[in-house]
Design a protein around this motif. Sequence first.
Motif, PDB file in Angstrom:
ATOM      1  N   LEU A  22       0.826  -1.199   0.000  1.00 16.92           N
ATOM      2  CA  LEU A  22       0.000   0.000   0.000  1.00 16.92           C
ATOM      3  C   LEU A  22       0.868   1.261   0.000  1.00 16.92           C
ATOM      4  O   LEU A  22       0.535   2.258  -0.658  1.00 16.92           O
ATOM      5  CB  LEU A  22      -0.926   0.000   1.223  1.00 16.92           C
ATOM      6  N   LEU A  23       1.983   1.215   0.699  1.00 20.62           N
ATOM      7  CA  LEU A  23       2.922   2.341   0.662  1.00 20.62           C
ATOM      8  C   LEU A  23       3.439   2.555  -0.752  1.00 20.62           C
ATOM      9  O   LEU A  23       3.541   3.697  -1.231  1.00 20.62           O
ATOM     10  CB  LEU A  23       4.093   2.081   1.612  1.00 20.62           C
ATOM     11  N   ALA A  24       3.755   1.468  -1.446  1.00 21.88           N
ATOM     12  CA  ALA A  24       4.286   1.568  -2.811  1.00 21.88           C
ATOM     13  C   ALA A  24       3.255   2.159  -3.765  1.00 21.88           C
ATOM     14  O   ALA A  24       3.562   3.064  -4.562  1.00 21.88           O
ATOM     15  CB  ALA A  24       4.731   0.192  -3.294  1.00 21.88           C
ATOM     16  N   THR A  25       2.005   1.674  -3.701  1.00 19.00           N
ATOM     17  CA  THR A  25       0.985   2.147  -4.647  1.00 19.00           C
ATOM     18  C   THR A  25       0.571   3.590  -4.361  1.00 19.00           C
ATOM     19  O   THR A  25       0.335   4.364  -5.292  1.00 19.00           O
ATOM     20  CB  THR A  25      -0.253   1.241  -4.613  1.00 19.00           C
ATOM     21  N   THR A  26       0.500   3.962  -3.073  1.00 21.75           N
ATOM     22  CA  THR A  26       0.092   5.338  -2.745  1.00 21.75           C
ATOM     23  C   THR A  26       1.196   6.345  -3.054  1.00 21.75           C
ATOM     24  O   THR A  26       0.932   7.418  -3.606  1.00 21.75           O
ATOM     25  CB  THR A  26      -0.305   5.457  -1.260  1.00 21.75           C
TER      26      THR A  26
ATOM     27  N   THR B   8       0.223   2.647 -12.266  1.00 19.70           N
ATOM     28  CA  THR B   8      -0.284   2.929 -10.924  1.00 19.70           C
ATOM     29  C   THR B   8      -1.775   2.645 -10.825  1.00 19.70           C
ATOM     30  O   THR B   8      -2.301   2.406  -9.733  1.00 19.70           O
ATOM     31  CB  THR B   8      -0.038   4.408 -10.532  1.00 19.70           C
ATOM     32  N   PHE B   9      -2.476   2.648 -11.949  1.00 15.16           N
ATOM     33  CA  PHE B   9      -3.891   2.275 -11.985  1.00 15.16           C
ATOM     34  C   PHE B   9      -4.068   0.761 -11.991  1.00 15.16           C
ATOM     35  O   PHE B   9      -4.997   0.228 -11.375  1.00 15.16           O
ATOM     36  CB  PHE B   9      -4.539   2.882 -13.234  1.00 15.16           C
ATOM     37  N   VAL B  10      -3.169   0.054 -12.664  1.00 19.06           N
ATOM     38  CA  VAL B  10      -3.306  -1.393 -12.836  1.00 19.06           C
ATOM     39  C   VAL B  10      -2.942  -2.165 -11.562  1.00 19.06           C
ATOM     40  O   VAL B  10      -3.700  -3.031 -11.100  1.00 19.06           O
ATOM     41  CB  VAL B  10      -2.423  -1.878 -14.016  1.00 19.06           C
ATOM     42  N   VAL B  11      -1.792  -1.871 -10.976  1.00 14.79           N
ATOM     43  CA  VAL B  11      -1.240  -2.689  -9.892  1.00 14.79           C
ATOM     44  C   VAL B  11      -2.144  -2.766  -8.664  1.00 14.79           C
ATOM     45  O   VAL B  11      -2.364  -3.867  -8.127  1.00 14.79           O
ATOM     46  CB  VAL B  11       0.170  -2.200  -9.509  1.00 14.79           C
ATOM     47  N   PRO B  12      -2.735  -1.659  -8.154  1.00 22.00           N
ATOM     48  CA  PRO B  12      -3.582  -1.787  -6.964  1.00 22.00           C
ATOM     49  C   PRO B  12      -4.819  -2.655  -7.175  1.00 22.00           C
ATOM     50  O   PRO B  12      -5.402  -3.141  -6.207  1.00 22.00           O
ATOM     51  CB  PRO B  12      -3.986  -0.332  -6.667  1.00 22.00           C
TER      52      PRO B  12
ATOM     53  N   ALA C 218      -9.630  -9.745  -2.236  1.00 19.36           N
ATOM     54  CA  ALA C 218     -10.889  -9.377  -2.885  1.00 19.36           C
ATOM     55  C   ALA C 218     -11.760  -8.504  -1.998  1.00 19.36           C
ATOM     56  O   ALA C 218     -12.384  -7.552  -2.469  1.00 19.36           O
ATOM     57  CB  ALA C 218     -11.653 -10.636  -3.293  1.00 19.36           C
ATOM     58  N   ARG C 219     -11.804  -8.810  -0.711  1.00 20.02           N
ATOM     59  CA  ARG C 219     -12.700  -8.071   0.182  1.00 20.02           C
ATOM     60  C   ARG C 219     -12.189  -6.659   0.485  1.00 20.02           C
ATOM     61  O   ARG C 219     -12.913  -5.834   1.027  1.00 20.02           O
ATOM     62  CB  ARG C 219     -12.901  -8.838   1.490  1.00 20.02           C
ATOM     63  N   LEU C 220     -10.918  -6.382   0.147  1.00 23.01           N
ATOM     64  CA  LEU C 220     -10.326  -5.058   0.373  1.00 23.01           C
ATOM     65  C   LEU C 220      -9.814  -4.434  -0.918  1.00 23.01           C
ATOM     66  O   LEU C 220      -9.230  -3.351  -0.891  1.00 23.01           O
ATOM     67  CB  LEU C 220      -9.163  -5.168   1.370  1.00 23.01           C
ATOM     68  N   ARG C 221     -10.046  -5.099  -2.035  1.00 26.48           N
ATOM     69  CA  ARG C 221      -9.427  -4.670  -3.302  1.00 26.48           C
ATOM     70  C   ARG C 221      -9.908  -3.287  -3.735  1.00 26.48           C
ATOM     71  O   ARG C 221      -9.109  -2.415  -4.084  1.00 26.48           O
ATOM     72  CB  ARG C 221      -9.727  -5.706  -4.386  1.00 26.48           C
ATOM     73  N   SER C 222     -11.211  -3.076  -3.729  1.00 25.45           N
ATOM     74  CA  SER C 222     -11.752  -1.792  -4.154  1.00 25.45           C
ATOM     75  C   SER C 222     -11.351  -0.682  -3.180  1.00 25.45           C
ATOM     76  O   SER C 222     -11.004   0.433  -3.588  1.00 25.45           O
ATOM     77  CB  SER C 222     -13.282  -1.879  -4.251  1.00 25.45           C
ATOM     78  N   THR C 223     -11.368  -0.992  -1.884  1.00 23.88           N
ATOM     79  CA  THR C 223     -10.980  -0.007  -0.863  1.00 23.88           C
ATOM     80  C   THR C 223      -9.528   0.422  -1.035  1.00 23.88           C
ATOM     81  O   THR C 223      -9.207   1.619  -1.020  1.00 23.88           O
ATOM     82  CB  THR C 223     -11.185  -0.586   0.549  1.00 23.88           C
ATOM     83  N   CYS C 224      -8.638  -0.549  -1.196  1.00 27.88           N
ATOM     84  CA  CYS C 224      -7.211  -0.234  -1.317  1.00 27.88           C
ATOM     85  C   CYS C 224      -6.905   0.497  -2.623  1.00 27.88           C
ATOM     86  O   CYS C 224      -6.027   1.366  -2.657  1.00 27.88           O
ATOM     87  CB  CYS C 224      -6.380  -1.520  -1.204  1.00 27.88           C
ATOM     88  N   HIS C 225      -7.630   0.142  -3.680  1.00 24.25           N
ATOM     89  CA  HIS C 225      -7.447   0.883  -4.929  1.00 24.25           C
ATOM     90  C   HIS C 225      -7.919   2.314  -4.743  1.00 24.25           C
ATOM     91  O   HIS C 225      -7.276   3.263  -5.232  1.00 24.25           O
ATOM     92  CB  HIS C 225      -8.205   0.213  -6.078  1.00 24.25           C
ATOM     93  N   GLY C 226      -9.040   2.500  -4.035  1.00 25.38           N
ATOM     94  CA  GLY C 226      -9.535   3.844  -3.781  1.00 25.38           C
ATOM     95  C   GLY C 226      -8.556   4.671  -2.966  1.00 25.38           C
ATOM     96  O   GLY C 226      -8.355   5.865  -3.230  1.00 25.38           O
TER      97      GLY C 226
END
Length: 542
Positions: free
Chosen positions: A302-306, A427-431, A437-445
């Motif tokens: 999450l640090l890397a993607t943000t 940066t859009f693809v990797v997150p 699955a249960r946190l995928r949309s949240t973490c991408h957001g």
Amino acid sequence: MEKKPSPGVLAALDAAKTQWYHFTAVVIAGMGFFTDAYDLFCISLVTKLLGRIYYTDPNSPKPGSLPPNVAAAVNGVALCGTLVGQLFFGWLGDKLGRKKVYGMTLAIMVFSSIASGLSFGRNPAGVIATLCFFRFWLGFGIGGDYPLSATIMSEYANKKTRGAFIAAVFAMQGLGILCGGIVALIVSSAFDHALNAPPYSANRAASLPPQADYVWRIILMFGAIPAALTYYWRMKMPETARYTALVAKNEKQAREDMAKVLADVKQLEEVKVEKVGAVSEASGDKFGLFSREFLKRHGLHLLATTSTWFLLDIAYYSQNLFQKDIFTAIHWIPPAATMNAIHEVFKVARAQTIIALCGTVPGYWVTVALIDKMGRKKIQLLGFCGMTVSMCVLAIWYNYWLRHYVGFLVFYGLTFFFANFGPNATTFVVPAEIFPARLRSTCHGISAAAGKAGAIVGAFGFLYASQSKDPAKVDKGYSPGIGMQNSLFVMAVINALGIGFTLLVPESNGKSLEELSGENEAEEQAGTAGDDASAARDDSPV
């Protein structure tokens, strides 16, 4: 001969052949991003016009311009709304499901696009305040499209071509930027010819015809059309089988959702649905977003993607939103005093369309072609490196480029190419691939919201930093700034930092979503438990 075990739903999705529905999903999800880009970046085409209409001093022959604080608000308020929308809809997509939330974002975008063009007020401040209000909610709807579109596409796709399909959804952003320029060209050209006014005029009445007020409104409202056309098809999309299997834990619904995606009925008949329940039960809600277990498994991810998204958007959005100022600084666009207001829109739109056509759009589609061959990490590193070098070249020889703007435009276009054949896509693809699955949309957001925080820094920071150091302008209320050249140096340093943080990004190429998120461990445990139970039954006495 021993028969091979039937694949589970998740394995079947990973191994599914690329089929027509995948391309349909790209278009449906991608049209949302087409609209997003149009709505976010079309404002840069009309801000000069807004300044001339609402901030021209009646006692001065010179055309007006938006004050720095007003320009910052008009350009940045939609980004603030986008940040909030990404966090809210990302969380909601995991709680209610991707499909249930997906239509809300388009409805908000359609309404807000139309309302933005109908902005009203008794005075200029009232019009701008109304415009900012509706553009905030426009951004709120746009924000929801980021986590939902990425997550839906990643969960539909097979692992062999997953990166290309997610990148293709995002590549529609480039077409949206290009469309914004083309629409502005058509509208401004139509009004210019209808008025039969000279392009260059020192006459005040001729330089600001009353019809100019229609131009910016039409350009902003056009964004409602593609969003409205996509709404019906978005509502017809099924929920992703991964969500119903791993999050909703509905075996029957997972099979039905999968049947709508897989055209190969024989392949579907061979799927072992019983395994879904075991995987769901084994995976369970082991850990939440704010747990130590999440920090241990995915904290660095999450640090890397943000961080990479944050750094990218500082440079990317400051470049996009303030192209007109950069083009004016290098004298590609003539001074406002030499043009009527509508013709100035035409000049700005033509410049931005050329950059989009030659640099922005090709970069997106080169990523689509190569992302599953080169991998996400290599492309992101290459992109940040290319952006850093291009920015350094522009900054170091800035005074030279002022006299040779064609060379400036070549390197400036390269920064957009490497942004899109690089971190703006990855940066859009990797997150959408590396979180459970249960946190995928949240973490991408969350990742996308970090990017928009960077965009806000870029939108507000670049506006003030790049202003002239001319004392005469400072006396009129302008910030002294550090100048355009030093602003380019700052963006080069930001891109260089992106190279370092990219090293933290995991490579997701060629792996299943469950393997990347660790959910395959639960699947293996479930399978082992099932085999043990089967063996126990076989060994039990009759």
